[in-house]
Design an enzyme around this catalytic site. Sequence first.
Site, short mmCIF file in Angstrom:
data_model
loop_
_atom_site.label_atom_id
_atom_site.label_comp_id
_atom_site.label_asym_id
_atom_site.label_seq_id
_atom_site.Cartn_x
_atom_site.Cartn_y
_atom_site.Cartn_z
N TYR A 81 63.40 -19.98 73.28
CA TYR A 81 62.36 -19.02 73.68
C TYR A 81 61.14 -19.22 72.80
O TYR A 81 61.28 -19.44 71.60
CB TYR A 81 62.87 -17.58 73.53
CG TYR A 81 63.08 -16.94 74.87
CD1 TYR A 81 61.98 -16.56 75.63
CD2 TYR A 81 64.35 -16.77 75.41
CE1 TYR A 81 62.15 -16.01 76.89
CE2 TYR A 81 64.52 -16.23 76.66
CZ TYR A 81 63.42 -15.84 77.40
OH TYR A 81 63.58 -15.32 78.65
N THR A 263 49.17 -29.34 89.56
CA THR A 263 50.61 -29.46 89.37
C THR A 263 50.84 -30.81 88.71
O THR A 263 49.94 -31.66 88.68
CB THR A 263 51.36 -29.43 90.72
OG1 THR A 263 50.70 -30.32 91.63
CG2 THR A 263 51.41 -28.04 91.29
N LYS A 266 53.18 -34.21 91.57
CA LYS A 266 52.77 -34.93 92.79
C LYS A 266 52.38 -36.36 92.40
O LYS A 266 53.21 -37.08 91.86
CB LYS A 266 51.66 -34.16 93.49
CG LYS A 266 52.12 -32.77 93.96
CD LYS A 266 51.06 -32.10 94.81
CE LYS A 266 51.55 -30.79 95.40
NZ LYS A 266 51.37 -29.64 94.50
N ARG A 272 58.30 -30.87 87.78
CA ARG A 272 57.60 -29.75 88.43
C ARG A 272 57.02 -28.86 87.36
O ARG A 272 57.76 -28.30 86.55
CB ARG A 272 58.56 -28.94 89.30
CG ARG A 272 59.11 -29.71 90.46
CD ARG A 272 59.76 -28.79 91.44
NE ARG A 272 58.78 -28.26 92.33
CZ ARG A 272 58.53 -28.78 93.54
NH1 ARG A 272 59.19 -29.82 93.97
NH2 ARG A 272 57.62 -28.25 94.31
N1 DSN Z 1 53.14 -27.23 99.76
C1 DSN Z 1 52.75 -28.32 98.91
C2 DSN Z 1 52.30 -29.49 99.72
O1 DSN Z 1 53.14 -30.02 100.41
O2 DSN Z 1 51.16 -29.92 99.65
C3 DSN Z 1 51.79 -27.92 97.88
O3 DSN Z 1 52.22 -26.77 97.22
#
Ligand code: DSN
Length: 511
Positions: A81, A263, A266, A272
């Site tokens: 924590y 994020t 991606k 994530r």
């Molecule tokens: N929903 C996601 C996407 O596929 O672009 C982004 O949060």
Amino acid sequence: MHEIRERFRLLHYPTLTFGDMKSNSYDNNLNKSLEEVDVEILQLIREVKDTQKSEIELIASENFASKAVLEALSCCAHGKYSEGYPHSRDYGGDEVIDKIELLCQKRALELYELDPNKWGVNVKVYSGSPANFAVYTALVGPHGRIMGLDLIDGGHLTHGFMTEKKRVSASSLFFESMPYKIDPITGLINYDDLERSAKLFKPKLIIAGITCYSRHLDYPRFRAICDSQDAILMADMSHVSGLVAGGQVPISPFIFSDIVTTTTHKSLRGPRGALVFYRKGIKNIKANGEKELYDYEKLINEAVFPGLQSGSHNNVIASVAVALKMAHNEEFKRYAKQIIVNSRALCKELQDLGYHIVTGGTDNHILLVNLTPIHLTGSKAIKILEKIGIACSKYTVPGDKSLLSPSGIRLGTPAVTSRDMRDADMKTVARFIHSALTLGIGIQKYLLNKNPNPENLVNLKDFSAFVDNEPKNEEISHDSKIMVLKKGIENLGHEVKTFASGFPLPGFENF
Ligand code: DSN
């Protein structure tokens, strides 16, 4: 070591063997592997892995994290924590956690070539949606006004999405949102319209961000519109943060924005998680020489903790730090470049096959295929594609009236590029997509002939039932048309599987 343990045993438990001592502990399962403890979940995880190996992953927001990123993600820091920020924690024992968080911050700033006197970054937000919410909470305030690209036009839920009847996203429930739109003919963002709306709506913050838009954003134009209304410019670069890191965008969002959120999972290929970058230091020097400073840092950090979050996910922060390190080199630049080469190759091949691509092409990792001319809905398209082993998402195209019945599919190349697929492979992928959609049209025709109706409609349920299991085997053998379609699905599925299985998959071997 053995001797020490033996002395310890003789001293404290002379009547027990060391094995007895261990079996007397509260829980003997703590050092067992997943395989020993939970075969059911392990089996399901392996099924996910098998699917990933044998399918072609074209979901634009997905990627395959590296083994090193995944190792850090499952590390011991997960249990710690650490409310608060480095050197100012509510809990003792966080000295090393401080080092991890500070290193992650440092790497984030270095990757995007940001001067630490001018930019700061919060690395503890859990994911993209809470990151955006934290920014609105910090800088816009309850019922303050925001503007984002409409979801139906390629924006994100968290950019203020609402329908005529419902404030769907919390970003429209707790803040007042107004969308800006794309031009229905060109599919391009209508910046003039945004400018006009902003003049009337007077937003506190404008979001330059996309979830399904295949062109570079005009950040200078966004900046000019924001300046004319004294609005904050927030770039949500979640989809393209890997392309920005790899130097594959003509203009970095950092040059013009006040805030940049992203994020990390991606195109950036991390775990994530999310990052919130904010400007700091001198904002302006007034005529009288007085310095005006940015006040974002305190507001954003307080909105994240204690405003919206309690503890941090320290394993994720460690893992993000690994991903940031891995994105800061020539190899990653090559990767980012190849994502776009692949996206353009896929786009060109589909265009050559006669498909209509919204905006006429792509600058990034996304392409949006308009299926209206072939009369197959996005839902049916993703169903048949999924069946033969291609994963992608349905999406609205210009002219669509409802999010519930989109007429397009969104394809993205970060994940297949992580599997080392190249432009030549994209030609094969395009041909698989074409064959699948052709089968989809055939299935639709067959079902319509069987059940003619004045609207010429085949519902998704009947279409999916045909694709998945019906008609039954006896029926198939008596109807040559069904046999051709079913055989077509089966053969194409085998081809896709053989093709996809030939490419490496990052991460752990079977897990
Ligand atoms: N929903 C996601 C996407 O596929 O672009 C982004 O949060």
